[in-house]
Design an enzyme around this catalytic site. Structure first.
Site, short mmCIF file in Angstrom:
data_model
loop_
_atom_site.label_atom_id
_atom_site.label_comp_id
_atom_site.label_asym_id
_atom_site.label_seq_id
_atom_site.Cartn_x
_atom_site.Cartn_y
_atom_site.Cartn_z
CB CYS A 88 25.13 23.09 -2.77
SG CYS A 88 25.00 23.87 -1.14
CD GLU A 140 31.76 21.16 -5.62
OE1 GLU A 140 31.36 22.24 -5.18
OE2 GLU A 140 31.03 20.14 -5.73
CG HIS A 186 29.79 21.52 -2.04
ND1 HIS A 186 29.60 22.43 -3.06
CD2 HIS A 186 29.11 22.01 -0.97
CE1 HIS A 186 28.86 23.44 -2.62
NE2 HIS A 186 28.54 23.19 -1.36
#
Length: 521
Positions: free
Chosen positions: A85, A179, A177
């Protein structure tokens, strides 16, 4: 013995809400990592010995003057770099590409088209299709032009660069993202970077961590004695089990029963540690002192300070009786360390001061033993299970440090604490019976210091109100109120009102976070 810190990843934090999640995902892969502020001393970054560096997301804009940037040493190191990001945006901007502000933010589910295979994306598919991946976006700016030597590896309908890479340099970036669980192949992307690109071995396991910490503790304390403040919470319980395994009867635990604990928690702690595990535990019944100190105090922050300071005072008194103790063990965990670290520029704010970090009286000349300070909460729980603690204890819902003191609104009185502890126990008991306990992230009762009219027999009565709170959350930063069945709530309400003399009304809190916090005070 295996050195579990040899292969490690460094995460430079630009202030994203998901940064700790990146670290947790990498630890789940089996690789050690640390989070440092983006403006950390570059010489220390070079000396850390990472096998790769991840640049996190963040709330700033790369198009703004003074926006945070990665130290040039990151790119001069020859190490693999992965920007996520904002991390990809600053990667692009610093290496000769361009970024621009979008007309509108992109937040939520998105689909990216993989347009070129690299070490991260080669052969990657999910149910969106062979070359389309479901991901989670959260950004305003985007990369409009990749730097020299970079290839665009993924795009979306809204942005030209959803991912990019320079395979020769081993530099990678994604706008989404990985994660977050909504990015279906996110963990695979992280694993490919950490294991395949960086070459890390997966040595970070519960069994290896226990072995490592036992060796470290033995080396640190030698034949000295250690004292530990045992609260009954997960962190101190795991520390007690770990230290008992490492140094046996050289550990003495001090358990301060404040009168503000969960129902019968004091007896449960003694049964588990003193009787079952054979740990030396001194139980201090201090309820009278706590209620005396809290008399007339209604401000939440003042209550927290009184409860915390009195604990230190009592612990100090008990430690002075243990003349041979040279070390103090604490249940400090990694998020405590991160939040108390701050940033030299002030871009990363100190969120709060923690009672486990720097909260000791200066005259206490004891060395610190913190065997959990590298671990996240989920890792602490896994260690607890590995050490033989009951899952019901290890996976209990969070409980605030000041205990029921911040679940009793306003002044804390003994009668309120006893009513609340019993109401809370009924709520938890019913959640377990209905198989709902593990489906909620946190559930508890709150004592409201207002009297509501009720009917007892044929007479009107003004009695206390109990609020029930249950939430569902992944990270406790945001939370939804739990949609518990009406019949279930009715059962809990009936039990509380029928079994507790002095309660005439039960209400259910349906506030999300934000705007409300999870705890009431």
């Amino acid at each position: 013995m295996t050195n579990i810190h040899t292969d490690k990843i460094l995460i430079l934090d630009f202030g994203a809400q998901y940064t700790q999640l990146i670290a947790r995902r990498i630890r789940e892969i089996g690789v050690y990592c640390e989070i440092w502020a983006w403006d950390h001393d570059p010489s220390e970054i070079a000396g850390f010995g990472a096998k790769g560096i991840i640049l996190s997301g963040g709330p700033e804009s790369t198009t703004s003057p003074g926006a945070p940037v990665a130290p040039q040493e990151v790119f001069d190191s020859g190490l693999p770099v992965f920007g996520i990001c904002y991390g990809m945006q600053t990667l692009a901007a610093q290496l000769g590409g361009a970024t621009e502000a979008a007309d509108q933010r992109e937040f939520g589910h998105a689909e990216v088209d993989v347009v070129a295979a690299d070490a991260l994306f080669s052969g990657l598919t999910d149910h969106a299709g062979a070359s389309r991946l479901n991901v989670w976006m959260s950004h305003g700016d985007h990369v409009s032009q990749v730097p020299p030597g970079f290839t665009i590896t993924a795009t979306t309908d809204r942005i030209p660069v959803a991912a990019m890479s320079n395979e020769a340099k081993r530099w990678y970036g994604v706008q989404f993202h990985p994660e977050v669980t909504h990015t279906l192949q996110g963990q695979t992307l992280l694993r490919r970077f950490v294991v395949d690109v960086c070459g890390c071995q997966t040595l970070w396991t519960a069994a290896n961590i226990i072995e490592d910490q036992i060796a470290r503790v033995r080396e640190q304390v030698g034949d000295d004695e250690v004292i530990l403040g045992l609260s009954g919470g997960v962190d101190s319980s795991v520390v007690a089990a770990l230290l008992h395994k490492a140094i046996g009867d050289k550990l003495t635990c001090v358990f301060v029963d404040t009168g503000l604990l969960r129902w019968q928690e004091g007896d449960q702690v003694m049964a588990m540690f003193a009787e079952h595990m054979g740990v030396k535990v001194i139980r201090v019944n201090a309820a009278d002192r706590y209620f005396a100190k809290l008399e007339g105090v209604s401000d939440p922050e003042a209550k927290r300070k009184i409860i915390g300071n009195l604990f230190v005072e009592i612990f100090d008194e008990e430690s002075n009786k243990l003349a041979n103790a040279k070390w103090l063990a604490q249940g400090t965990i990694y998020p405590d360390v991160i939040e108390s670290a701050g940033s030299k520029t002030g871009k990363a704010h100190v969120i709060k001061s923690h009672h486990n970090v720097g909260g000791l009286p200066e005259h206490m000349k004891l060395g610190l033993v913190e065997p959990l300070r590298e671990l996240f909460k989920d890792e602490v729980r896994r260690l607890g299970v590995e050490l033989g603690l009951p899952r019901t204890m290890v996976y209990r819902h969070p409980f605030p440090g000041p205990g029921l003191g911040v679940r009793i609104l306003g002044e804390v009185k003994r009668e309120y604490a006893e009513l609340l502890a019993k109401a809370d126990a009924i709520f938890i008991d019913e959640l377990r019976k209905a198989d709902l306990y593990d489906k909620t992230s946190q559930a508890f009762a709150v004592f409201l210091p207002v009297k509501s009219v009720g009917v007892v027999g044929d007479a009107r009565a003004y009695e206390w109100v109990i609020a029930l709170r249950a939430v569902e959350t992944i990270d406790f930063m945001t939370a939804h109120w739990a949609h518990l069945p009406y019949d279930f709530l009715g059962t809990v309400s009936n039990r509380i009102i029928n079994e507790l003399r002095g309660v005439s009304r039960v209400v259910y809190d349906i506030s999300g976070k934000p705007p409300a916090t999870i705890e009431w005070e």
